[in-house]
Design an enzyme around this catalytic site. Structure first.
Site, PDB file in Angstrom:
ATOM      1  N   LYS A  53       0.721  -1.278   0.117  1.00 37.03           N
ATOM      2  CA  LYS A  53      -0.096  -0.298  -0.262  1.00 37.03           C
ATOM      3  C   LYS A  53       1.307   1.317   0.006  1.00 37.03           C
ATOM      4  O   LYS A  53       0.876   2.928  -0.985  1.00 37.03           O
ATOM      5  CB  LYS A  53      -0.894  -0.188   1.325  1.00 37.03           C
ATOM      6  CG  LYS A  53      -1.677  -1.191   1.408  1.00 37.03           C
ATOM      7  CD  LYS A  53      -2.784  -1.563   2.820  1.00 37.03           C
ATOM      8  CE  LYS A  53      -3.458  -2.281   2.130  1.00 37.03           C
ATOM      9  NZ  LYS A  53      -4.305  -3.008   2.903  1.00 37.03           N
ATOM     10  N   GLN A  97      -4.495  -1.850   9.378  1.00 40.26           N
ATOM     11  CA  GLN A  97      -4.248  -2.700   8.300  1.00 40.26           C
ATOM     12  C   GLN A  97      -4.978  -4.219   9.696  1.00 40.26           C
ATOM     13  O   GLN A  97      -4.683  -4.542  10.852  1.00 40.26           O
ATOM     14  CB  GLN A  97      -2.425  -3.549   8.547  1.00 40.26           C
ATOM     15  CG  GLN A  97      -2.664  -4.436   8.070  1.00 40.26           C
ATOM     16  CD  GLN A  97      -3.459  -4.546   6.231  1.00 40.26           C
ATOM     17  OE1 GLN A  97      -2.941  -3.449   5.105  1.00 40.26           O
ATOM     18  NE2 GLN A  97      -3.560  -5.949   5.670  1.00 40.26           N
ATOM     19  N   ASP A 120     -11.649   2.748   3.374  1.00 43.94           N
ATOM     20  CA  ASP A 120     -11.497   0.879   3.544  1.00 43.94           C
ATOM     21  C   ASP A 120     -13.006   0.799   3.196  1.00 43.94           C
ATOM     22  O   ASP A 120     -13.766   0.107   2.955  1.00 43.94           O
ATOM     23  CB  ASP A 120     -11.248   0.453   4.862  1.00 43.94           C
ATOM     24  CG  ASP A 120      -9.593  -0.594   4.258  1.00 43.94           C
ATOM     25  OD1 ASP A 120      -9.618  -0.687   3.208  1.00 43.94           O
ATOM     26  OD2 ASP A 120      -9.070  -0.677   5.372  1.00 43.94           O
TER      27      ASP A 120
END
Ligand code: NDP
Length: 283
Positions: A53, A97, A120
């Site tokens: 990422k 994460q 997200d």
């Protein structure tokens, strides 16, 4: 006939090139998109994802800020950090994460993220907006899959779509996106009575189960578009999906490979959401 390979690596590169131009434009107006990436603990797979990422951020000319926290970090300290990042103007998007260590409640952590920085799209506000058909951010993996389906040339409207798996991250939002494009959607899970029969009906089959080569070619309708979300590392270190590629690719009209299918698209969509967040926040 061999299926068309839906190359997520290539498509994601194209999307990132477009995003780079967009970031360059935004910078001219003094808008500098930035992504905060929080990782807690030392899970090797999480470390690989975080590095990918950050690399993607650099590729599109966007800043990333890594917060690598100790495995024993308290839930309170993590939430404090999120509150701080919510207020930080340099941070357009916040990514935590997953999975988090057992002592931290993932739901509470997701809830702490400002929905306008939730790139997200896991926060209940963004999940709700997706359900009601008015989303700011699309969840990254399902959004990437929609791009791959577009690439296959199939029109989703009126098609039988089967999603295997009902997680909050992949299966459920995937079903919503297919529904929003007028697919007739069936969602399978561990209690589904006859998965093979259901899968065989699918014009579009999306598999997100987390079990190596779980769906075989015998469960695929001839000519179907097959999207394999799974990432499974075998004992011999080989990476395979949730679909048995060899048998399925002989029956399908189009199929995603593992690796190089859904994975890179997920990251490209995260970049897209972060750039969009920066744009929305600047308004
Ligand atoms: P989860 O473990 O959260 O969900 C798995 C789903 O599969 C559950 O709904 C479960 O059903 C269902 N399932 C499990 N066993 C069976 C079975 N025997 N028959 C039918 N359904 C079954 O996984 P995720 O959705 O998070 O991830 C799925 C896979 O996708 C994993 O391999 C993961 O690594 C990968 N992944 C890949 C991404 C990418 O970018 N490429 C991103 C995210 C995930 P039930 O609800 O009944 O338990």
């Amino acid at each position: 006939m061999e299926a068309k390979v839906l190359n997520g690596k290539e498509l994601s590169t194209k999307i990132k090139e477009e995003l780079k131009l967009e970031v360059d434009e935004l910078k001219k107006s003094n808008i500098n998109p930035g992504l905060a990436v929080i990782i807690v603990g030392n899970d090797p797979a999480s470390r690989v994802y975080v590095n990918s990422k950050k690399k993607a951020c650099a590729e599109i000319g966007m800043e990333s800020f890594e917060y690598a926290l100790d495995e024993n970090t308290s839930e309170e300290a993590l939430i404090d950090l999120i509150h701080k990042l919510n207020k930080d103007e340099k941070v357009s998007g916040i990514l935590v994460q997953l999975p988090l260590p057992k002592h931290i409640d993932e739901e509470k952590v997701i809830f702490a993220i400002d929905p306008s920085k939730d790139v997200d799209a896991f926060h209940p506000v963004n999940v709700g907006k997706l359900m009601t058909g008015n989303p700011d951010f699309l969840p990254c993996t399902p959004a990437g899959i929609m791009e791959l389906i577009k690439e296959s040339g199939i029109d989703i409207s009126g098609k039988e779509c089967v999603v295997v798996g009902r997680s909050n991250i992949v299966g459920k939002p995937m079903a919503m996106l297919l529904l929003s494009k007028n697919g007739t959607v069936t969602v399978c899970h561990s209690r589904t009575a006859d998965i093979e029969e259901v899968c065989k009906r699918a014009d579009i089959l999306v598999v997100a189960v987390g079990k190596p080569e779980f769906i075989k070619g015998s469960s695929v309708k001839p000519g179907a578009v097959v999207i394999d979300v799974g990432i499974n590392r075998l004992e011999n270190k080989k990476l395979v999906g949730d679909v048995e590629y060899e048998s399925a690719s002989c029956v399908a009209s189009a199929i995603t490979p593992v690796p190089g299918g859904v994975g890179p698209m997920t990251i490209a969509m995260l970049m897209k959401n972060t750039v969009k967040a920066a744009r929305l926040q600047a308004k």
